[in-house]
Each structure stands twice: as structure tokens, then as C-alpha cells.
Design a protein around this motif. Structure first.
Motif, PDB file in Angstrom:
ATOM      1  N   THR B  72       5.053 -14.464 -19.577  1.00 19.62           N
ATOM      2  CA  THR B  72       4.984 -15.192 -20.757  1.00 19.62           C
ATOM      3  C   THR B  72       3.834 -14.695 -21.516  1.00 19.62           C
ATOM      4  O   THR B  72       3.738 -14.545 -23.002  1.00 19.62           O
ATOM      5  CB  THR B  72       4.799 -16.786 -20.514  1.00 19.62           C
ATOM      6  N   GLN B 114       9.000 -21.030 -22.956  1.00 18.07           N
ATOM      7  CA  GLN B 114       9.228 -21.593 -21.779  1.00 18.07           C
ATOM      8  C   GLN B 114       8.991 -23.135 -21.916  1.00 18.07           C
ATOM      9  O   GLN B 114       9.849 -23.851 -21.279  1.00 18.07           O
ATOM     10  CB  GLN B 114       8.012 -20.969 -20.793  1.00 18.07           C
ATOM     11  N   ASP B 205      12.419 -16.920 -23.201  1.00 16.40           N
ATOM     12  CA  ASP B 205      11.551 -17.102 -22.191  1.00 16.40           C
ATOM     13  C   ASP B 205      12.249 -18.319 -21.135  1.00 16.40           C
ATOM     14  O   ASP B 205      12.367 -19.536 -21.539  1.00 16.40           O
ATOM     15  CB  ASP B 205      10.208 -17.570 -22.509  1.00 16.40           C
ATOM     16  N   GLU B 206      12.848 -17.921 -19.837  1.00 16.99           N
ATOM     17  CA  GLU B 206      13.452 -18.565 -19.022  1.00 16.99           C
ATOM     18  C   GLU B 206      14.589 -19.527 -19.638  1.00 16.99           C
ATOM     19  O   GLU B 206      14.373 -20.826 -19.738  1.00 16.99           O
ATOM     20  CB  GLU B 206      12.543 -19.290 -18.432  1.00 16.99           C
TER      21      GLU B 206
HETATM   22 MG   LIG Z   1       6.003 -18.027 -18.163  1.00 17.82          MG
END
Ligand SMILES: [Mg+2]
Ligand SMILES: Nc1ncnc2c1ncn2[C@@H]1O[C@H](COP(=O)(O)OP(=O)(O)OP(=O)(O)O)[C@@H](O)[C@H]1O
Lengths: 377, 285
Positions: B72, B114, B205-206
């Protein structure tokens, strides 16, 4: 006067199943504007008629004017607090800048334009022109102050922004107090105040200005500019990453907020007839902030209602004037305990949607029935 | 999607002059995003060190690594949320040093977060319209006085927002408050909001966090669809190996802020260093 304000998306998450095959009747945007305009005009005309025939006394009429002024003050502060999510504590400063500059502008232009004090009572094209120009001048002066303070202040957050705006309002107060001896001629009248301001406001023109201000603030918020401002409030980093120029839009919100505060100040000067620096101290800023917080941050209707209530209440309880701030404090504490989001939260009323519900026969009690039926199935 | 079509999608990956890999089809143009030797220290902690990447114009890449590896943080560096302590970042050939997050977005990087960062008090459609903000051109006065141009533009972009919502079949949520959406839908809305800014690179992010296997499968198809339709590059961080192995053409593995391996998903899966640092814990298929 409420324009067709934001309606929140329905909080129920529909699962995609079409709710009944009957098509919902809607009111077109054009019609909504016509309905709102007609209602606004109607309210103003009826109010003025009641003042003319004496069912509303002169004194009550002047209180109503102040209600209108504080509606503008609260709704304009709401741009910076409710919509942008900042906490400025110097709104009275902008009000005083607007008030002084509007009053001085009108007083100095009366001579060249051959307008007398009495013309303002009857109303002539010249007085209307002076009124409009004066208010715009007041608004622009306040907006310039908003720009000057906004650029440095908005780089700070939370408490720091509150403190710097508070300090700025104090500076304005001191400037108004002493500017005469600096410029060398009489401008603001110093501590004894600016007197002899013609009473250029009345019920009708005050509320026309209120309606226009609410309309303009509403339309700004319901546009790409308003969405950018709301986005900053909801999540500043995400707003930046989504391409919102946060510096620009914060400053814009601040400047527009100051502009309308200046307009409100201009009306105030005409309504009260005397301007004195002492009237625009810290407590005035707090009073306006209380209106916004009480009504609900980000709710225009909330600001309108609480500004109305908090302006009429002290007048009705004249005998208890000394305890006004105590009452304010108690009311505020109670609201913070029981309804921290303010009376209306961020709910906003839309006349169009309200009528739509009525013509479709959607009443709250019917909804309950429908839910019960669904639950039975 | 059968494994055969997936196989066909696998492009030839070639080495650039820097230590970066790029699909051969994108070789002719300058990389849309390039980071050279970037790193950042938080006090004494080196969170990221000597990170390099070059993204081809239509490349889908993955960044994996154990928790706290610095993934991140890399996204935050690439989008200028953090200022890199070392190194340079080029977006479409422009050095982003000293730019604001907004300017970097305008250059062509859009991202998701995230920990979801939606404009939760605004409706789903409004969230997307914020993303369209820079494409819209009406002046403040035009909007305030409701000139016809205002209505025309609002209608036009409302339709565009609905089209975007169509990607994830989310039109029916258009007027729902974003904060009231189910978790998975919030993640998808973040992707759409990012797409509304017309990015050249999309950083996810994810994206599959909190989704069930069916939803993840659907997301994989949609990621490929978005790349094909918008012709953009996508860089994603993901813990779900099926997604990474399914859509990514190049995968980088990060551990303690350093890239320890880089290559095609097949190469990564075989790399002993990766197995030791990361996949080993979860078991390789
Ligand atoms: Mg992360
Ligand atoms: N602003 C910050 N200040 C100090 N340390 C930070 C900051 N941001 C990240 N770190 C540290 O940098 C390291 C990497 O964090 P990062 O969030 O990038 O990990 P990650 O790979 O995304 O992990 P996860 O898989 O859990 O999301 C962590 O040790 C974290 O504590």
C-alpha cells in the motif's frame, strides 16, 4: 422558500425486484421550478399584505426581516461547516464587512443619485438599483475578505482553522473601530457606530433576497462544484485522488460563504439602521454557528428552521434577554446529547418530491402497511 | 473462463533496459507509469526500498507480498500521497516530483483504497460524477443560474455514470447512499469512480478483499473487460492468489519493502525465494 432541495437516495437497498408494475408519476424539473417560484411569491405577497393591513405589526415585521437575515447567515455558514466540513468561527466578521460596505456604499451614492431618505420608504427605481448594487458590493467586499483569510486558513485544519478565523473576525472588528483615524475622514463612525443608515430593507425585498440566496446556494451545491465540495467533506484524500482540486474548491466554498454573509450583513444594516463594531463580536459568530449545528450540519431546511426559531425565541422572551446565552448553551447541550447530528441531520426537503409522493399516494402509514403485507408473505 | 483462453492471453514478456518487464505489445510506446529506484523511510523504518516498475499501456500487473510488506505504501508513493525519500516516478513520461495528488490524477493515475474511502454521504451516481468533475466544463455561474447547458451536461454525464455502473450491473443502486451499499458493491464503486477520471493506469488495492469466490471470479472477468474496453494499464495488490494468477501478466513479490522476485505468474509460483517468503506459508498449488 425552500427550493427543491436534495433528496437523499432511499436508504432501503432495493434488491432489484421492481416494486409493483404501476408506473410512478413524476413531476418534471420545469414544473418543480414553477411550483417553487409560485409558492415563494405567494408567501411573500401574503406576508406583505398582512403587514400593510396591520395584522402583522411594524415590530413583528422587523423581527421577520431579522429572521430572513439570519436565515441567510445560517445557510451561508452552512456552506463552510455542513457542506465543506470546516469549522470557521468568524462569520460575524464577514457580516460586518458586508454591512458596513453596503451601508456606506448606499449612503455615499444617495447624493450623486439624488435619492433621499424618504424615497426608500416609497421605493423608486433608483432605490431598487441602490439596494441591489449595495448588497452586491457588500457581498463582494466580504468575499474578498473571505479570499484573503481563506487561502492561509484552509491550509490548516480543525482547531487551527477555528482559531485563525476567530482571530480574523476580531481584526475586522478592531479595523472597523479605528479606521476613521487611519483614513482621516469619517467612514465607519468608530465606536459610536455608523448612524443615519436609510432603512432600505422591507419585508418583501428582504425575503426576495433570501429566496434568491437559497436558490443560488442550492443550485451551486447541486452541480459539479457542489459535489466537489461535498466530496472534500466526505473524504479529502479520496477527493484529491479522484481529481478534485481541493485547494480551489475549499477556497470557493469559503468565498461563496463569505459573499452571502456579506449580503446578509447588508440587509442587517438596513434593517437595524445602526452599525457598531461591538455588535459583531465573537458571540455573534457563535450564535450563527449554533443555528447551523442545531438545525443539522448540511441541511438547508435545518438551518432555515433553527434560524427562524432562534431569532423569534429571544424576541418572544424579551424579559429573559439576559439568559439568552444560557438558554442557547442548554439547548445546544441537549441537542448534542440526544441528537448529535442536529435536528434534521442532513435531511433536506424537496417540495417537488413531497408533491410527487402525494400524487402517487405514498404516505408514511401506507408504507408501513405494505411492509407488513410483505412480512406476512 | 477456461484455462486455454487464459493461456492465450498470456503475452510475451520482455526485459526493458531497466530491471523491468513489460508485455511485448506495449514495447513501442513509452511506459505509462515508470518508477525508478523509489524508496521511503518513516523515521528509522525503511518501508520501501529501491522499487522499480514500468507499466506497459495495456498491461495488467500484480503486486503481492505478506502483510506489512509495503504494498500500500508503494501505491501511496505512486499517487504522491507520500513523498518518496529517494527515486523518480514518471507518469506518461512526466516526472511527478512536487505535484499534488490531484495533478497526478489528472496525468492519468487513478486508484482505489484498501480501507474503502467512498464519499459515503453522497449517492452512488454522485460518487461517479465527482470523478467526471474534470471532464465537465460548465462555469459556476452557468450552474448556479441553471442555464440550459447545465441541464444538458448533467443529463449527459448522468447517462455516462449509468453506463459505468452497467459494468458491474449496479444501475439500480444509482440513487442509494454510497455508505449504505454492501461491502462488495462499495469496492466495485471505488473502481468505477476511479475509472470516471479517465485514467491511463488504474491502481487497485486489494479489490477482492471480503468477496466470496464467486464474486472474485466475476471480478476477474471484469478486470479483463475493463482493460480491454478502456485500453488502460492495471496494477493490483491482492492476497487472493487465484485472482493474481488469473489476470496478471507480470507479478512482483515484495517482502520487507524490497522486491524479491519478478516475473510471469508461472515463474513466480516456481521461485523458491517466493515460496519461502510468502507462498510457502499458504502452500503452492
Ligand atoms: Mg496494504
Ligand atoms: N504513514 C506511515 N507512518 C509510519 N509507518 C508507516 C506509514 N505507512 C505505512 N507504514 C509502515 O510501512 C509498512 C508497510 O505498510 P503497508 O501498509 O504498505 O503494508 P502492506 O503491504 O500494504 O500490508 P497489508 O497487506 O497488510 O495491506 C508497515 O510496517 C507500516 O507500519
Amino acid at each position: 422558500m425552500e427550493e427543491d432541495m436534495a433528496t437523499k437516495g432511499k436508504p432501503i437497498i432495493s434488491t432489484g425486484s421492481p416494486k409493483g408494475s404501476k408506473k410512478r408519476k413524476t413531476i418534471s424539473t420545469g414544473k418543480r421550478y414553477i411550483i417553487n417560484t409560485v409558492l415563494t411569491v405567494l408567501v411573500i405577497v401574503i406576508g406583505q399584505m398582512m403587514i400593510d393591513n396591520g395584522s402583522i405589526s411594524r415590530y413583528q415585521g422587523s423581527v421577520l426581516e431579522q429572521v430572513g437575515i439570519y436565515i441567510i447567515m445560517a445557510v451561508s455558514l452552512n456552506i463552510a461547516t455542513g457542506y465543506l466540513g470546516q469549522l470557521p468561527l468568524g462569520h460575524a466578521g464577514f457580516m460586518s464587512v458586508g454591512g458596513y460596505s453596503c451601508a456606506i456604499f448606499i449612503m455615499r451614492m444617495m447624493g450623486p443619485m439624488h435619492v433621499t431618505m424618504y424615497d426608500f420608504m416609497t421605493g423608486t427605481p433608483a432605490t431598487t438599483l441602490l439596494f441591489v448594487c449595495g448588497l452586491i458590493f457588500g457581498g463582494v467586499c466580504a468575499a474578498i475578505c473571505g479570499l484573503i483569510i481563506g487561502i492561509p486558513a484552509l491550509r490548516l485544519k480543525g482547531d487551527y482553522l477555528a482559531i485563525i478565523t476567530l482571530g480574523f473576525a476580531e481584526i475586522i472588528r478592531v479595523v472597523m473601530l479605528n479606521i476613521d483615524s487611519v483614513v482621516g475622514f469619517q467612514l465607519t463612525g468608530g465606536a459610536k457606530g455608523l448612524t443615519g443608515i436609510p432603512s432600505y430593507t422591507n419585508f418583501t425585498n428582504t425575503f426576495v433576497v433570501v429566496a434568491i440566496s437559497l436558490f443560488l446556494i442550492h443550485t451551486m451545491m447541486k452541480s459539479r462544484h457542489g459535489r466537489a465540495i461535498l466530496a472534500i467533506r466526505d473524504n479529502e484524500i479520496a477527493a484529491e485522488a479522484t481529481g478534485v482540486n481541493t485547494t480551489y474548491y475549499k477556497t470557493l466554498a469559503f468565498v461563496v460563504s463569505a459573499f452571502f454573509a456579506g449580503v446578509g450583513g447588508g440587509l442587517y444594516a438596513g434593517c437595524i439602521g445602526v452599525m457598531a463594531p461591538a455588535k459583531f463580536g465573537f458571540m455573534k459568530s457563535i450564535e450563527i454557528l449554533v443555528m447551523v449545528v442545531l438545525g443539522g450540519m448540511g441541511s438547508m431546511l435545518g438551518s432555515v428552521i433553527s434560524a427562524t426559531f432562534l431569532t423569534i425565541l429571544p424576541e418572544a422572551l424579551r424579559a429573559f434577554a439576559d439568559y439568552r446565552m444560557v438558554v442557547y448553551a442548554i439547548v445546544l447541550i441537549l441537542v448534542m446529547i440526544f441528537r448529535p447530528q442536529g435536528l434534521l441531520g442532513d435531511y433536506d426537503f424537496s417540495m417537488g418530491n413531497f408533491l410527487e409522493k402525494i400524487i402517487n399516494g405514498e404516505f408514511p402509514w401506507k408504507k408501513k402497511q405494505a411492509e407488513e403485507v410483505e412480512a406476512d408473505e | 473462463m477456461s484455462s486455454e483462453t487464459k493461456q492465450k492471453r498470456r503475452p510475451v514478456i520482455v526485459q526493458m533496459e531497466s530491471p523491468n518487464l513489460i508485455p511485448e505489445r506495449d514495447l513501442g510506446q513509452i511506459p505509462v507509469l515508470e518508477a525508478k529506484h523509489i524508496g521511503i523511510d518513516f523515521g528509522g523504518l525503511t518501508a520501501v526500498d529501491d522499487f522499480n516498475i514500468a507499466m506497459g499501456r495495456t498491461e495488467i500487473s500484480g503486486l503481492i507480498g505478506p502483510n506489512g510488506a509495503g504494498k500500500t505504501t508503494i501505491f501511496n508513493l505512486l499517487t504522491n500521497v507520500y513523498k518518496p525519500t529517494r527515486g523518480t516516478i514518471l507518469v506518461d513520461g512526466y516526472d511527478t516530483a512536487g505535484m499534488s495528488i490531484t495533478q497526478v490524477n489528472k496525468l492519468g493515475i487513478a486508484r482505489t483504497f484498501q480501507n474503502i474511502r467512498l464519499f459515503s454521504q453522497m449517492t452512488v451516481a454522485q460518487n461517479i460524477l465527482v470523478g467526471f468533475g474534470n471532464s465537465m466544463s460548465t462555469h459556476l455561474v452557468t450552474d448556479m443560474l441553471r442555464f440550459p447547458k447545465h441541464w444538458k451536461q448533467e443529463r449527459e454525464y448522468r447517462d455516462k455514470a449509468m453506463d459505468l455502473l452497467g459494468i458491474f450491473d449496479m444501475q439500480r443502486f444509482a440513487d442509494t447512499k454510497a455508505g449504505n451499499l454492501p461491502y462488495g458493491a462499495q469496492r466495485r464503486l471505488e473502481i468505477l469512480r476511479a475509472l470516471a477520471t479517465h485514467p491511463k493506469v488504474l491502481l487497485l488495492d486489494e479489490p477482492a478483499a471480503g468477496m466470496n469466490p464467486n464474486e472474485t471470479e466475476e471480478l476477474m472477468d471484469n478486470i479483463l473487460k475493463i482493460r480491454d474496453e478502456f485500453q488502460i494499464a492495471i496494477l493490483l495488490i491482492e492476497h487472493d492468489m487465484s485472482l493474481v494468477m488469473g489476470v496478471c501478466e507480470v507479478v512482483g513479490v515484495l517482502n520487507y519493502g524490497k522486491i524479491i522476485a519478478k516475473g510471469t505468474p508461472e515463474e513466480i509460483q516456481r521461485d523458491p525465494k517466493v515460496i519461502e517468503a510468502y507462498l510457502g506459508k499458504q502452500g503452492v498449488k
